[in-house]
Scaffold this active site. Sequence first.
Site, PDB file in Angstrom:
ATOM      1  CE  LYS A 262      -3.954   1.993   2.314  1.00  0.00           C
ATOM      2  NZ  LYS A 262      -4.939   1.777   3.340  1.00  0.00           N
TER       3      LYS A 262
HETATM    4  N1  GLU Z   1     -10.426   4.686   6.504  1.00  0.00           N
HETATM    5  C1  GLU Z   1     -10.420   3.355   5.989  1.00  0.00           C
HETATM    6  C2  GLU Z   1      -9.295   3.251   4.971  1.00  0.00           C
HETATM    7  O1  GLU Z   1      -8.536   4.151   4.829  1.00  0.00           O
HETATM    8  C3  GLU Z   1     -11.762   3.080   5.351  1.00  0.00           C
HETATM    9  C4  GLU Z   1     -12.213   1.692   5.465  1.00  0.00           C
HETATM   10  C5  GLU Z   1     -13.676   1.624   5.091  1.00  0.00           C
HETATM   11  O2  GLU Z   1     -13.985   1.905   3.915  1.00  0.00           O
HETATM   12  O3  GLU Z   1     -14.487   1.332   5.938  1.00  0.00           O
HETATM   13  O4  GLU Z   1      -9.111   2.273   4.305  1.00  0.00           O
END
Ligand code: GLU
Length: 498
Positions: A262
């Site tokens: 990532k």
């Molecule tokens: N804030 C989470 C991320 O950055 C989001 C996960 C979700 O979509 O619930 O991946």
Amino acid sequence: MPKDIRTRFAPSPTGMLHIGGLRTALYEYLWARKNNGKFILRIEDTDVKRSVAGSLENIVQIFDEFKLTADEGPYWDNGIKERGDYGPYLQSKRLDLYKQHAHQLVAKGAAYHCFCSEERLKRLREDQQAKKQPPKYDKHCLNLSASEVKAKLEQSEGHVIRLNVKPGEKIGFEDVIHGKIEIMSDEVDDQILIKSDSYPTYHLAVVVDDYLMKISHVIRADEWISSTPKHILLYRAFGWELPVFVHLPPILSKVTGKKLAKREGEVSVRSFLDKGYLPEAILNFIAFQGWNPKSTQEVFNLRELVQEFSLEKLNKSGAIFDLDKLDWYNSHYIRDLDISELTAKLTPYLKQADINPENYSQEFIQKILALEQARLKKLSEIGERVRYFFEDPSYEQGLLIWKKSTKESILKSLESLQVFLQSLPSNKFKKNNLEDQIKKFIQDRGLKTGEVLWPLRVALTGLEASPGPFEIMDVFGVLENGKEIILKRVNTAIEKLF
Ligand code: GLU
């Protein structure tokens, strides 16, 4: 299916937007558009330590560049603005809401204050590890009486709020891609909802916001699938209806077969744009990283993707990230550009390569770019591909020798070509004209085509591979001194062969 389709992309601003994040956003966008629903951008910035300056701008600008317009949330308009009726869309601006909701749960007995120190938690973990038990909070503070809790709070003792997970409950949900998923609540920790810095955890904030923002479909990467049971418990504790869950398959590296890392800079969307991949090509490519249309069609613009997209055609298994395919899409979309768009897009890359197109006639530049258009995989390749039009090339003598021929015979044919070219008037340096004349010259002198055209092409470009000599001479033909440049380069090649 829920009546009003509302999807959301909920990135944490912890670095540059990753290609996998863009894919998630694209699917959410497509599903909302397809159903005349709303696509929402929400920024999950409650992990203050992990937030990286500039990432919010990066996300919002990329949405703008890709024309993935969010109906609600932050957007780019010479700076970050926000729109929508369910805001604010930055979680850091919603802290009171999370606290209120956590306290609602405390009041219901579904959550409780926990005052355990870091040391106690550490000892607990070590004990559990030694006994080969899964790490879990032991509900120590659940036994505190109401007055004990009150007293500690009055003394401002450091604390968190935890969900009170009851053992023996079945937690199940239906994922659109993975089907029925069921676990027992005994596997779930009394997760923290409000941290000691009084910020919410992701789990609380995501559930509260998805509910308050009326999200119908939670479409996200499958790394969150193991968090979903925790979220289900929260939905239950609040007494809220569940959204539809869609956990997308991972994107896998073609090299390692593992999940594309990532935070690797090279998989950030910005780095693909910088290399000269067009947004249209990137979108078309990533649409296929986890989804297939019903037909064999491969090229789709955003509008066509909206029409064709469906959740049923999402794949369960990981998608292989194949850069060759991305190159293929990019070449396709580059070929589709008209010459003025192509010139505008390539100009910054030419400048990066120290070639300033403004110093040359538009005709000359456009002829060069048109010549390369069908060969380009990435816009960033342009400088190295066309440098020979702007400066004399350097190359080794050996490159002039065609296949099995000898230095002597190449020298001889270049020398007679030189005399022939000299005899031609400057205005004859146009492709068709020239091609016919040089072919006739080769025939009249009984020369081998390869022994003339190969060294001529090398003399002009210094490259192993390039467009053919007639096409190149045709471009030089538009310059006042085109003939001179060509003859100078043929001359240099002759000198190299001495
Ligand atoms: N804030 C989470 C991320 O950055 C989001 C996960 C979700 O979509 O619930 O991946």
